[in-house]
Design a protein around this motif. Structure first.
Motif, PDB file in Angstrom:
ATOM      1  N   ASP A 171       6.018   1.341  -9.423  1.00 40.73           N
ATOM      2  CA  ASP A 171       7.458   0.796  -9.626  1.00 40.73           C
ATOM      3  C   ASP A 171       7.389  -0.738  -9.729  1.00 40.73           C
ATOM      4  OD1 ASP A 171       8.706   3.111  -9.435  1.00 40.73           O
ATOM      5  OD2 ASP A 171       8.435   3.144  -7.107  1.00 40.73           O
ATOM      6  N   VAL A 225       7.194   3.358   4.151  1.00 35.02           N
ATOM      7  CA  VAL A 225       7.837   4.669   4.349  1.00 35.02           C
ATOM      8  C   VAL A 225       7.973   5.456   2.941  1.00 35.02           C
ATOM      9  CG1 VAL A 225       9.223   3.940   6.298  1.00 35.02           C
ATOM     10  CG2 VAL A 225      10.011   3.676   4.004  1.00 35.02           C
ATOM     11  N   GLY A 226       7.251   5.013   1.891  1.00 40.20           N
ATOM     12  CA  GLY A 226       7.255   5.808   0.782  1.00 40.20           C
ATOM     13  C   GLY A 226       8.366   5.713  -0.232  1.00 40.20           C
ATOM     14  N   GLU A 227       8.995   4.649   0.115  1.00 40.78           N
ATOM     15  CA  GLU A 227      10.389   4.577  -1.129  1.00 40.78           C
ATOM     16  C   GLU A 227       9.908   4.012  -2.354  1.00 40.78           C
ATOM     17  OE1 GLU A 227      13.894   4.303   2.195  1.00 40.78           O
ATOM     18  OE2 GLU A 227      13.770   2.566   0.853  1.00 40.78           O
ATOM     19  N   VAL A 228       8.716   3.181  -2.365  1.00 39.08           N
ATOM     20  CA  VAL A 228       8.340   2.434  -3.454  1.00 39.08           C
ATOM     21  C   VAL A 228       6.875   2.706  -3.746  1.00 39.08           C
ATOM     22  CG1 VAL A 228       7.795   0.226  -4.147  1.00 39.08           C
ATOM     23  CG2 VAL A 228      10.063   0.543  -3.377  1.00 39.08           C
ATOM     24  N   ARG A 229       6.488   2.971  -4.821  1.00 39.80           N
ATOM     25  CA  ARG A 229       5.208   3.211  -5.266  1.00 39.80           C
ATOM     26  C   ARG A 229       4.467   2.180  -6.179  1.00 39.80           C
ATOM     27  NH1 ARG A 229       7.511   9.007  -7.004  1.00 39.80           N
ATOM     28  NH2 ARG A 229       8.264   9.717  -5.020  1.00 39.80           N
ATOM     29  N   VAL A 230       3.316   2.054  -6.170  1.00 36.89           N
ATOM     30  CA  VAL A 230       2.429   1.011  -7.071  1.00 36.89           C
ATOM     31  C   VAL A 230       3.232   0.902  -8.460  1.00 36.89           C
ATOM     32  CG1 VAL A 230       0.603  -0.028  -8.081  1.00 36.89           C
ATOM     33  CG2 VAL A 230       0.421   0.887  -5.795  1.00 36.89           C
ATOM     34  N   ARG A 241       7.642  -2.745   3.758  1.00 34.35           N
ATOM     35  CA  ARG A 241       8.546  -1.686   4.546  1.00 34.35           C
ATOM     36  C   ARG A 241       8.590  -0.508   3.640  1.00 34.35           C
ATOM     37  NH1 ARG A 241       8.393   0.912   9.079  1.00 34.35           N
ATOM     38  NH2 ARG A 241      10.177   2.178   9.327  1.00 34.35           N
ATOM     39  N   ILE A 269       9.699  -5.141   0.561  1.00 39.17           N
ATOM     40  CA  ILE A 269       8.802  -4.211  -0.091  1.00 39.17           C
ATOM     41  C   ILE A 269       7.713  -3.570   0.722  1.00 39.17           C
ATOM     42  CG2 ILE A 269       7.096  -4.339  -1.954  1.00 39.17           C
ATOM     43  CD1 ILE A 269      10.278  -4.407  -2.994  1.00 39.17           C
TER      44      ILE A 269
END
Lengths: 446, 446
Positions: A348, A341-346, A337, A335
């Motif tokens: 989510d 790199v912007g794959e997950v946001r708060v 990582r 998480i």
């Protein structure tokens, strides 16, 4: 790359072999020379540095990290010191001065020409780690009403002083950024074409006060050689170039990686870092974690009577805490990582927690089967069932904790990477033991 | 960046709001569109993708990772499928086809024009993860005997088809690479200047068969926008461009980070990865580690008699194994990173081991003091002394193990990142317990 080289620069320096050093320097590109200097103690590094040609001196110096640049500067005489700083790129110089001790910083600023001093002071006005500290103000700016032919003349006339001419900022009358054109577009366009007809107005831009790491990742996502930087009134102030972006990303990744192991990042080369500096960088979290692990002692103490009755329960404590820690660390690492790199946001968070809950449960079932096998063989079925049941619960719990904590950290404005593998392990340990002994007591009836 | 946006593309898709989707697509740059598509299930992602303009379709597609590209391709009709592949950059296309299942790969190759097929086949001839798979063969090559004026004409004529014209490879009669010139140098030089007089012959170059990650890190170190690639006879074959280098570095770092937590890297977006895929990526090491942790059960069993006599010894087991694991993980993480960015080499092993030994000892002393305090307070001085002594020994040992294992892995040709934090923790656990119980027996006289 350099693993198969015969002669080491550091050996030549130790032997005071000046001819050998000169030869080595002539045969290696600046970035390799900088790499070798960074590996040496500073009182040694200054020796080959002084033997460099005037023009290579600057190239090598700019490849060094600020912490090593400072060490070199201290060893230079006033004349060489001033000359070197005057020639540096303004953004590199601002970063060096911003990080240097007051004594060096003052000496450095005092030696600059008025124009360079003004530029440096402006960059130093931006917050640390902001885009302003990394951008270059030395660019070729085009007005949107120019023709391509005239624009190429401007590039020809002023290009030599600019850090890059591949991305050319285009501005309107108020110096407000209209967009950018690429030098390649100018070269392939007819000379009478107007800049305003080929300017890319959709190009991303950032404020000088924004965090530099985010801007670097944006450049990576959007595949930009240079990113235009504006002030609060959308006026163009500089360009962030791809080499700085690459450096920022590597530094951010190194920092995240260090944090993930519960250590503070250490500036400069590993080989040159002293034992004390390394220990200091790692001690804070270790200290907090050993104090936190008192919790595990407390939990164990709470079940001391149970332990006295069934000592065999103690045998599986390291296996159980180890497994819980491993699963939790994996979730946290994934998480942190994905956030970086912007794959997950708060926002989510619920989705992530539910996904990791299922991942943890699945892994728990698999690992429980093995624990059941090992346990039955070593100490009997009853205890093995207690261990296996606990493994499922602990793995599920660890995955939820490991995945939600980085998101919560980001939500409250803390670097998610502080949710390190050791932190998650330590937190999961105490709760895992609580689960284990409770389950065991129920199953064994003690 | 997107955290404060009002409308999500995925919501629009769920509501089948075609007007809303079109508006969203028009307002966002290709890389943001690609990011949103990667977060969706593939049967949903195809809906907005089909609504893209022809020319933006390609831009968005090229921003996707191969795994997501495949999913999109499966949803396209033959005409759109062929057109998209034909327009792609040859290196991106080769990577996509190389990773795709045979069915898609065959359909893709069959649809290409002969020229593009030939180029793709050539790139596919290079090993996976080699520079050849990432370089672009579409470049503007200059002969060293040209003048600058003539060279600019060549760039103007052929530049539109090339992926980059900022770095221009310069070759001799046998197409052997002489070096490179920068487009900016051409623009600022007098037209009658000869290319051979301004060519940079010292520019680094790599073989097409070398590992792509190393080439990307070289570009970062040497600050290159593009790196020339040659074959075994030093003939120019392509350029590795900075956007591919950035991608390679990010992917390599993600991979190392995942490995460091004992997980295999998962291709594609975290949000789009299924629970099963995530669990599978993490299960292999967890399985091996829980089996390895049987060793801790064995050690504990060996001292079961001691434990029965002094149950209080069990209370400190989680604290001790936790601390040892933390120190070992920190050392391993630091060395794996130093190896990845080239700060440490295999032959530094003795130096590194000695340094980490001292770091571990220093940290051990500090942590032992705390353990002594906590232990004395909770269970009495004698056991506390046993715990504290073991902490020093375990920390020193953990630091040595954690730092040397990645170097040994690299020496035997294994990715050092497999020496993960969980692996080091598990290995240190068993030995740590052995130390602890031996010390305790000696001190307590049981």
């Amino acid at each position: 790359m350099a693993d198969d080289e015969r002669v080491d620069l550091v050996d030549l320096v130790h032997n005071n072999d000046l001819t050998g050093i000169r030869l080595w320097l002539a045969e290696h590109p600046p970035y390799e020379i900088a790499d070798e200097l960074a590996r040496m103690d500073s009182h040694l590094a200054i020796i080959p540095f002084r033997l460099l040609d005037k023009d290579r001196e600057l190239e090598v110096f700019e490849e060094l990290e600020p912490v090593h640049q400072q060490e070199i500067l201290i060893g230079l005489r006033d004349g060489a010191f001033r000359e070197l700083l005057e020639e540096m790129d303004p953004d590199d110089r601002a970063r060096l001065i911003g990080e240097a001790p007051a004594k060096i910083a003052t000496r450095a600023l005092a030696g600059l020409s008025p124009a360079e001093r003004k530029m440096t002071a402006a960059l130093l006005g931006y917050p640390e780690e902001s885009v302003g500290r990394y951008m270059t103000p030395e660019t070729v700016v085009l007005h949107r009403d120019l023709t391509v032919g005239r624009a190429l003349e401007v590039v020809r006339a002023k290009g030599a002083d600019a850090e890059t001419v591949y991305t050319l900022p285009v501005v309107d009358d108020g110096r407000r950024l209209a967009g950018t054109v690429q030098l390649s577009d100018l070269v392939v366009s007819a000379p009478e074409t107007l800049i305003k007809d080929i300017v890319d107005v959709l190009v991303p831009r950032v404020r000088a006060t924004e965090p530099a790491e985010g801007a670097a990742r944006l450049m990576q996502e959007a595949n930009l050689v240079a990113l235009p930087v504006v002030d609060s009134e959308e006026r163009f102030v500089g360009l962030l170039t791809f080499d700085d972006a690459l450096e920022l990303i590597e530094a951010a990744d190194s920092e995240d990686i260090a944090r993930q192991s519960g250590a503070s990042p250490v500036a400069g080369h590993y080989v040159a870092a002293s034992v004390l500096r390394l220990a200091r960088a790692r001690s804070v979290w270790l200290f907090l974690l050993i104090v936190a692990s008192t919790l595990t002692v407390n939990v164990m103490q709470g079940f001391e009577a149970t332990l006295e009755q069934v000592t065999a329960l103690a045998l599986f404590v390291p296996m159980l805490t180890g497994t819980g820690g491993n699963v939790g660390s994996q979730s946290a690492t994934a998480i942190v990582r994905a956030l970086a790199v912007g794959e997950v946001r708060v926002r989510d968070l619920p989705k992530v927690a539910w996904k990791e809950c299922r991942v943890g449960f699945l892994l728990g079932i698999m690992l429980a089967a093995i624990a059941l096998l090992i346990g039955s063989f070593l100490v009997g079925v009853q205890i093995a069932v207690a261990v296996a049941t606990s493994v499922v619960a602990v793995c599920t719990w660890a995955a939820i904790i490991g995945s939600t904590m980085p998101l919560l950290a980001r939500r409250v404005g803390v670097d998610p990477a502080v949710v390190s593998a050791p932190l998650v392990s330590t937190l999961v340990d105490a709760t895992g033991l609580l689960i284990y002994f409770t389950v065991a007591r129920a199953i064994l009836g003690v």
